[in-house]
Design a protein around this motif. Structure first.
Motif, mmCIF file in Angstrom:
data_model
loop_
_atom_site.group_PDB
_atom_site.id
_atom_site.type_symbol
_atom_site.label_atom_id
_atom_site.label_comp_id
_atom_site.label_asym_id
_atom_site.label_seq_id
_atom_site.Cartn_x
_atom_site.Cartn_y
_atom_site.Cartn_z
ATOM 1 N N ARG A 54 34.874 48.100 -50.196
ATOM 2 C CA ARG A 54 35.648 47.356 -51.187
ATOM 3 C C ARG A 54 37.034 47.023 -50.677
ATOM 4 O O ARG A 54 37.546 47.651 -49.739
ATOM 5 N N TYR A 77 37.803 45.354 -55.460
ATOM 6 C CA TYR A 77 36.804 44.293 -55.496
ATOM 7 C C TYR A 77 35.746 44.571 -54.433
ATOM 8 O O TYR A 77 36.091 44.854 -53.280
ATOM 9 N N HIS A 80 31.462 42.567 -50.690
ATOM 10 C CA HIS A 80 30.394 41.575 -50.563
ATOM 11 C C HIS A 80 30.705 40.305 -51.355
ATOM 12 O O HIS A 80 30.103 39.257 -51.134
ATOM 13 N N GLU A 81 31.632 40.402 -52.317
ATOM 14 C CA GLU A 81 32.042 39.214 -53.057
ATOM 15 C C GLU A 81 33.030 38.356 -52.250
ATOM 16 O O GLU A 81 33.298 37.219 -52.624
ATOM 17 N N PHE A 82 33.535 38.921 -51.167
ATOM 18 C CA PHE A 82 34.477 38.207 -50.308
ATOM 19 C C PHE A 82 33.996 38.331 -48.863
ATOM 20 O O PHE A 82 34.607 39.004 -48.042
ATOM 21 N N ASN A 124 34.896 29.821 -52.047
ATOM 22 C CA ASN A 124 34.563 31.145 -52.530
ATOM 23 C C ASN A 124 34.715 31.135 -54.041
ATOM 24 O O ASN A 124 35.837 31.111 -54.555
ATOM 25 N N HIS A 125 33.603 31.146 -54.747
ATOM 26 C CA HIS A 125 33.683 30.984 -56.194
ATOM 27 C C HIS A 125 34.388 32.156 -56.863
ATOM 28 O O HIS A 125 34.954 32.017 -57.941
ATOM 29 N N GLN A 126 34.382 33.353 -56.224
ATOM 30 C CA GLN A 126 35.062 34.496 -56.825
ATOM 31 C C GLN A 126 36.573 34.265 -56.847
ATOM 32 O O GLN A 126 37.232 34.520 -57.863
ATOM 33 N N ARG A 127 37.103 33.768 -55.752
ATOM 34 C CA ARG A 127 38.542 33.516 -55.702
ATOM 35 C C ARG A 127 38.919 32.366 -56.635
ATOM 36 O O ARG A 127 39.958 32.415 -57.296
#
Length: 395
Positions: A54, A77, A80-82, A124-127
């Motif tokens: 993370r 966070y 894997h989301e970034f 990056n849809h998370q950002r």
């Protein structure tokens, strides 16, 4: 900001991190310096916790929104989301390239990246979702590399009404990240030096130098606020015999076991400093707890030390400003009183602590707390073998 302005911003950032007294202050200087240099409204510094998979936010600087703390304890966070930090950047370095910053916007895919080409981190849809959720218009993300590995990232954002970051900003953010990495490396070296300077290498406890510093501060609090300052000096009996008959490895085990015992008992006293003074000598320093509370813990230390399968127990002497020991004008005086009490405890071999300034102590932890009035008598001369107690500035 022109070239000269950016150079000055880099210098200010470097100087601020170098002047930071602690790692936390260094992180804050990095985030603040980056957002100022890039003309942002918000900046953050995160570390990649590889073992936990993370990104952990260390500091948030600038215009924070609800839920964002300056030094968050649990803002993390999943990496894997970034994937850019764990996958793209790793692949780039493995191929001989270097880390480079990129831009994201609340409108969607980045409109300006720093010469990444078609294989860059990209959208990056998370950002993007985070930008929209927090009312920010764009951000620039710069990976931080330390010792050849991804350490974390620097993040700077602007509000929706501000100009979008462009390729030049991303290039500048890459430079800033390298300066921040150098500052973090310096901070880590200083923290390690500080740790070694104030830590006993065998037991991991504080050392003599740490006690000197803390006791000087404690005496000031006693003089200015009337805080109760107590010092327990412990001499571990039988160490030489263990060394001579079973070897120094066994002696080290005895020291380590007693250090653990003293640490466990000392934890009952809030803010206590547990230290090894050197050789077979240890101490416990407290500011705040009453002298009776300290005596109870010292009695427990004596009782538990007597049960160790190595050694011959411990002799404990106590000196506390909460007892009638007269005016304590220096750290040296408190040390001499505790030392004298410990010397009497060792000579008496009664198994319980000796307390300076008391006549007839209470029954504590099932043992008769041996006491002796030492406040008005000079401490017995012992060759001044604890020279640090006569450090410059003590009277």
């Amino acid at each position: 900001m022109g070239v000269d302005g950016r150079l000055r911003a880099i210098v200010r950032l470097s100087q601020a991190m170098a002047a930071a007294p602690t790692a936390i202050e260094s992180w804050r200087a990095a985030a603040r310096g980056a957002l100022e240099a890039l003309g942002g409204s918000f900046g953050a510094l995160s570390v990649w916790e590889r073992d936990l998979g993370r990104l952990k936010v260390l500091v948030n600087a600038g215009a924070r929104v609800d839920g964002e703390e300056e030094f968050p304890e649990d803002e993390t966070y999943p990496v894997h989301e970034f994937p850019e930090i764990a996958e793209f950047l790793h692949g780039r370095w493995a191929g001989g390239g270097g880390p480079q910053a990129w831009v994201e916007t609340a409108a969607g895919p980045a409109v300006a990246q720093a010469s990444e080409g078609p294989d860059g981190p990209g959208y990056n849809h998370q950002r993007v979702a985070a930008l929209r959720r927090r009312g920010r218009g764009c951000c620039v993300v710069a990976p931080i590399v330390l010792h050849g590995r991804a350490w974390g990232e620097l993040y700077v954002a602007r509000p929706p009404e501000a100009p979008l970051f462009d390729a030049a900003d991303a290039d500048f953010a890459t430079v800033i990240a390298s300066v921040v990495a150098a500052g973090i490396a310096q901070t880590e070296r200083l923290e390690e030096v500080r740790r070694l300077a104030f830590t006993d290498p065998l037991t991991g406890l504080a050392n003599r130098r740490a006690v000197d510093v803390r006791l000087d501060e404690a005496i000031v609090r006693y003089q200015e606020e009337g805080a109760v300052v107590s010092l327990v000096v412990c001499d571990l009996n039988g160490l030489k015999k263990v060394n001579d008959t079973q070897g120094h490895a066994a002696g080290d085990r005895l020291l380590e076991r007693f250090a653990t015992l003293l640490s466990v008992c000392g934890a009952r006293l809030p803010g206590a400093l547990v230290a090894r003074l050197g050789g077979d000598e240890f101490c416990l320093l407290t500011v705040g707890p009453t002298s009776d509370e300290v005596l109870a813990v010292a009695a427990e230390v004596c009782e538990r030390a007597a049960g160790l399968d190595l050694g011959e127990g411990v002799a404990c002497g106590i000196a506390s400003t909460g007892d009638p020991i007269g005016e304590v004008g220096s750290a040296r005086r408190l040390f001499r009183l505790a030392d004298a009490a410990q010397y009497r405890a060792k000579a008496a071999r009664e198994g319980g602590p000796v307390v300076a300034g008391r006549e007839g102590g209470p029954v504590v932890a099932g043992r008769d707390g041996a006491v002796l009035r030492l406040a008005d008598a000079p401490a017995p001369e012992r060759g001044e073998r604890r020279r640090f107690r006569d450090a410059p500035g003590s009277t």
